[in-house]
Design a protein around this motif. Structure first.
Motif, PDB file in Angstrom:
ATOM      1  N   ALA A  93       0.457  -1.799   0.044  1.00 39.11           N
ATOM      2  CA  ALA A  93      -0.302  -0.018  -0.278  1.00 39.11           C
ATOM      3  C   ALA A  93       1.278   1.154   0.004  1.00 39.11           C
ATOM      4  O   ALA A  93       0.539   1.989  -1.048  1.00 39.11           O
ATOM      5  CB  ALA A  93      -1.343   0.513   1.161  1.00 39.11           C
ATOM      6  N   ILE A  98      -1.771   4.103  -1.424  1.00 43.06           N
ATOM      7  CA  ILE A  98      -2.651   4.291  -1.101  1.00 43.06           C
ATOM      8  C   ILE A  98      -2.936   3.412   0.242  1.00 43.06           C
ATOM      9  O   ILE A  98      -2.138   3.446   1.099  1.00 43.06           O
ATOM     10  CB  ILE A  98      -3.572   2.848  -1.546  1.00 43.06           C
ATOM     11  CG1 ILE A  98      -3.437   2.299  -2.091  1.00 43.06           C
ATOM     12  CG2 ILE A  98      -3.989   3.831  -4.010  1.00 43.06           C
ATOM     13  CD1 ILE A  98      -3.995   0.574  -3.330  1.00 43.06           C
ATOM     14  N   SER A  99      -3.883   3.802   1.253  1.00 44.81           N
ATOM     15  CA  SER A  99      -4.973   3.358   1.964  1.00 44.81           C
ATOM     16  C   SER A  99      -5.162   2.412   1.871  1.00 44.81           C
ATOM     17  O   SER A  99      -6.301   2.619   0.955  1.00 44.81           O
ATOM     18  CB  SER A  99      -5.389   4.931   2.397  1.00 44.81           C
ATOM     19  OG  SER A  99      -6.066   4.185   4.182  1.00 44.81           O
ATOM     20  N   LEU A 100      -5.645   1.776   3.088  1.00 51.63           N
ATOM     21  CA  LEU A 100      -5.832   0.490   3.699  1.00 51.63           C
ATOM     22  C   LEU A 100      -7.601   0.536   4.181  1.00 51.63           C
ATOM     23  O   LEU A 100      -7.767  -0.734   4.529  1.00 51.63           O
ATOM     24  CB  LEU A 100      -4.963  -0.847   2.868  1.00 51.63           C
ATOM     25  CG  LEU A 100      -4.483  -1.028   2.472  1.00 51.63           C
ATOM     26  CD1 LEU A 100      -2.790  -2.158   2.621  1.00 51.63           C
ATOM     27  CD2 LEU A 100      -5.048  -1.542   1.338  1.00 51.63           C
ATOM     28  N   ARG A 105     -10.383  -1.932  -0.364  1.00 46.16           N
ATOM     29  CA  ARG A 105      -9.486  -1.117  -0.395  1.00 46.16           C
ATOM     30  C   ARG A 105      -8.406  -2.277  -1.299  1.00 46.16           C
ATOM     31  O   ARG A 105      -7.423  -2.216  -2.244  1.00 46.16           O
ATOM     32  CB  ARG A 105      -8.637  -0.464   0.671  1.00 46.16           C
ATOM     33  CG  ARG A 105      -9.623   0.111   0.550  1.00 46.16           C
ATOM     34  CD  ARG A 105     -10.432   1.490  -0.549  1.00 46.16           C
ATOM     35  NE  ARG A 105      -8.456   2.457  -0.957  1.00 46.16           N
ATOM     36  CZ  ARG A 105      -8.266   3.035  -1.604  1.00 46.16           C
ATOM     37  NH1 ARG A 105      -9.701   3.835  -2.363  1.00 46.16           N
ATOM     38  NH2 ARG A 105      -7.343   3.864  -1.932  1.00 46.16           N
ATOM     39  N   LEU A 108      -7.491  -3.699  -4.345  1.00 44.91           N
ATOM     40  CA  LEU A 108      -6.891  -2.180  -5.201  1.00 44.91           C
ATOM     41  C   LEU A 108      -5.097  -2.321  -5.093  1.00 44.91           C
ATOM     42  O   LEU A 108      -4.358  -1.977  -6.383  1.00 44.91           O
ATOM     43  CB  LEU A 108      -7.231   0.002  -4.819  1.00 44.91           C
ATOM     44  CG  LEU A 108      -8.481  -0.600  -4.658  1.00 44.91           C
ATOM     45  CD1 LEU A 108      -8.798   0.928  -4.349  1.00 44.91           C
ATOM     46  CD2 LEU A 108      -9.199  -0.490  -6.189  1.00 44.91           C
TER      47      LEU A 108
END
Length: 189
Positions: A93, A98-100, A105, A108
């Motif tokens: 991440a 990106i944030s989980l 998420r 992604l």
């Protein structure tokens, strides 16, 4: 390769994810293959030996990981399209930026060739030509003994030339598969 595990080691950090979607590119007879026009300095990895990383930059912003797969001198590769994260999701991440925090998420991180390359820090400069069968490498493919499960075969996606060829393989029902899940799928054993 389906069901095997892609591993990245960097110091004490370990990233691992199961290969859940791939596409085959058959060399000079396949108009969608980078080897269709013959051997060049850029695509020479595709001509073997098998098991080596062929990394290219696409659309000016994504790297894609392929694995040479045919005998030495014969061009062909497997594009790794999606992975199911197993270990190191926080680092993946971070690498993706990106944030989980939100539900869903995790998908992604590695669903799609560009996403998985970014999550594993894969670049042409760093990884092109690496022997992915060498467990001493910082990037390799391992077998953890997990049973693969049912395989679906569909047409390739995300390309225009030779897109009708049924050379995309996915682990049936895996939520990390990218793009259309069935797309005229047939079951393989």
């Amino acid at each position: 390769m389906l069901g095997k595990v892609l591993v990245r080691r960097e110091g004490r950090k370990l990233l691992a994810a199961r290969i859940v979607e791939v596409e085959a590119y058959l060399g000079q007879g396949d108009l969608a293959a980078h080897a269709a026009a013959g051997r060049t300095a850029r695509n020479s990895v595709l001509f073997g030996p098998p098991g080596h990383a062929y990394v290219y930059f696409i659309y000016g912003n994504h790297y894609c990981l392929n694995v040479s797969c045919l005998p030495d001198g014969v061009p062909g590769c497997i594009l790794v399209r999606a992975l199911e994260p197993l270990t190191g999701t926080k680092e993946m991440a971070r690498l993706r930026g990106i944030s989980l925090d939100a539900p869903g998420r995790l998908r992604l991180l590695t669903s799609g060739p560009g996403r998985l390359a970014e999550a594993f820090g894969i670049t042409r400069e760093r990884d092109n030509g690496k022997d992915l069968t060498n467990f001493n490498s910082d990037l390799f493919i391992a077998d953890d003994g997990e049973r693969r499960g049912r395989v679906l075969k569909t047409v390739r996606i995300g390309i225009r030339k030779a897109a009708e060829m049924p050379l995309r393989y996915t682990l049936a029902g895996n939520p990390f598969v990218s793009g259309p899940k069935s797309l005229g799928a047939t079951q393989q054993n």
